[in-house]
Design an enzyme around this catalytic site. Structure first.
Site, PDB file in Angstrom:
ATOM      1  N   ASP A 106       0.894  -1.205  -0.107  1.00 50.70           N
ATOM      2  CA  ASP A 106      -0.077   0.052  -0.120  1.00 50.70           C
ATOM      3  C   ASP A 106       0.920   1.135  -0.038  1.00 50.70           C
ATOM      4  O   ASP A 106       1.765   1.222   0.617  1.00 50.70           O
ATOM      5  CB  ASP A 106      -0.827   0.134   1.266  1.00 50.70           C
ATOM      6  CG  ASP A 106      -1.965  -1.093   1.209  1.00 50.70           C
ATOM      7  OD1 ASP A 106      -2.078  -1.802   0.202  1.00 50.70           O
ATOM      8  OD2 ASP A 106      -2.827  -0.886   2.004  1.00 50.70           O
ATOM      9  N   HIS A 162       4.982  -7.326  -0.324  1.00 47.14           N
ATOM     10  CA  HIS A 162       4.700  -8.763  -0.865  1.00 47.14           C
ATOM     11  C   HIS A 162       5.397  -8.626  -2.243  1.00 47.14           C
ATOM     12  O   HIS A 162       5.841  -7.582  -2.853  1.00 47.14           O
ATOM     13  CB  HIS A 162       3.184  -8.600  -1.162  1.00 47.14           C
ATOM     14  CG  HIS A 162       2.410  -8.675   0.103  1.00 47.14           C
ATOM     15  ND1 HIS A 162       1.494  -9.936   0.512  1.00 47.14           N
ATOM     16  CD2 HIS A 162       2.283  -7.683   0.989  1.00 47.14           C
ATOM     17  CE1 HIS A 162       1.182  -9.637   1.945  1.00 47.14           C
ATOM     18  NE2 HIS A 162       1.292  -8.333   1.886  1.00 47.14           N
ATOM     19  N   SER A 264       7.626   3.827   5.708  1.00 39.18           N
ATOM     20  CA  SER A 264       8.742   4.171   4.828  1.00 39.18           C
ATOM     21  C   SER A 264       8.498   4.150   3.558  1.00 39.18           C
ATOM     22  O   SER A 264       7.381   4.541   2.905  1.00 39.18           O
ATOM     23  CB  SER A 264       9.692   3.135   5.251  1.00 39.18           C
ATOM     24  OG  SER A 264      10.965   3.453   5.034  1.00 39.18           O
TER      25      SER A 264
END
Length: 300
Positions: A106, A162, A264
């Site tokens: 995200d 991911h 981050s």
């Protein structure tokens, strides 16, 4: 008269925004970053449901988009457990198709586009050379004139990342560094910021002989720490081990690779044969598993 008033209002708005940016920059980047990061790292691991609820409440005052209702767990024993929360099953469907590279996390899409020779941009007017970010000469040459995209994870977002394609990972290169905040204000003021911060380099190996993708997770202020599911060590400011960590890990597209202990950035590098999906624009919010690039064909 009306024009003068409008001009005054616009000037006032610009001055207000500038002042806010200056305060933001001062608070996030003119403090003892390393010691504050150690403190928050310690504080986030305190096992206290009451302290955690209070901390999350305070956090939510500054992060209006904090969506804990999407988490598998609704109650957390520590702030760190909340930072690294898992999502309910099915909330991040993975875009199928062997040609599609999906977003690994995200994020808010930042600077992206073509790499000009070996020059990359962290923000408009703020270039850096690939060699200043990635120490491996082989990878530096591979991504010359390729593509890059900067994906910023806000502190309120889902912190796990991911695999954007089916791939193998054979090693992780760790580069120790500073803990500058990676928000847009800092990126417009601190030259070569990503090259200063703690980071890791992960080449994704596939059967695709025409193209290549590498991920560079960059840590930041507060909990500067990266945990990879396939490594025993947590990579943080306290890590004292080797810079290159060998491993043997395989991933299907969408498999979890690891997580940040706090918000981050991940910079994705790709060779020139890849093309960005038309929806990818700076400032756009993208979810893990949504299409990021096309042009990938592998045989996993």
């Amino acid at each position: 008269m009306s024009s003068s008033i409008n001009s005054g209002v616009q000037k006032s708005a610009v001055q207000t925004l500038t002042k806010k940016e200056q305060i933001n920059f001062l608070l996030t980047n003119r403090i003892p970053r390393r010691w504050l990061t150690f403190f928050i790292g310690w504080f986030s691991q305190i096992q206290s449901p009451l302290l955690t609820r209070v901390s999350i409440w305070v956090w939510s005052l500054f992060a209006e988009d904090l969506r804990l209702q999407d988490a598998k767990k609704q109650h957390f024993s520590s702030l760190g457990e909340c930072f690294t929360r898992e999502l309910k099953d099915g909330l991040r469907p993975i875009t199928e198709g062997p040609d599609i590279v999906t977003s690994p996390c995200d994020a808010i899409v930042g600077a992206h586009g073509e790499i000009r020779g070996s020059r990359v941009f962290q923000a408009k007017g703020f270039p850096y050379d690939i060699s200043e970010l990635i120490p491996d000469v082989y990878l530096q040459e591979k991504y010359q004139n390729g593509k890059f995209v900067t994906l910023r994870l806000k502190s309120s977002m889902y912190h796990r990342f991911h695999a954007p394609i089916a791939c193998d990972v054979k090693n992780v290169s760790y580069i120790s560094g500073d803990t500058w905040n990676v928000n847009p204000v800092a990126l417009k003021r601190v030259e070569k910021l990503f090259c200063k911060n703690e980071r890791a380099v992960i080449e994704l190996h596939t059967d695709n002989t025409l193209g290549s993708i590498t991920l560079v997770p960059v840590a930041a202020i507060l909990v500067a720490s990266m945990k990879f599911k396939f490594l025993s060590d947590t990579l943080s400011l306290k890590y004292k081990g080797p810079n290159v960590l060998p491993c043997d890990a395989s991933f299907s597209k969408g498999d979890e690779m690891g997580y940040f202990q706090h918000g981050s950035t991940i910079i994705l590098f790709a060779t020139a044969n890849y093309e960005f999906c038309k929806e990818i624009k700076e400032g756009r919010y993208i979810k893990m598993g949504q299409p990021l690039m096309g042009g990938h064909t592998n045989h996993f």
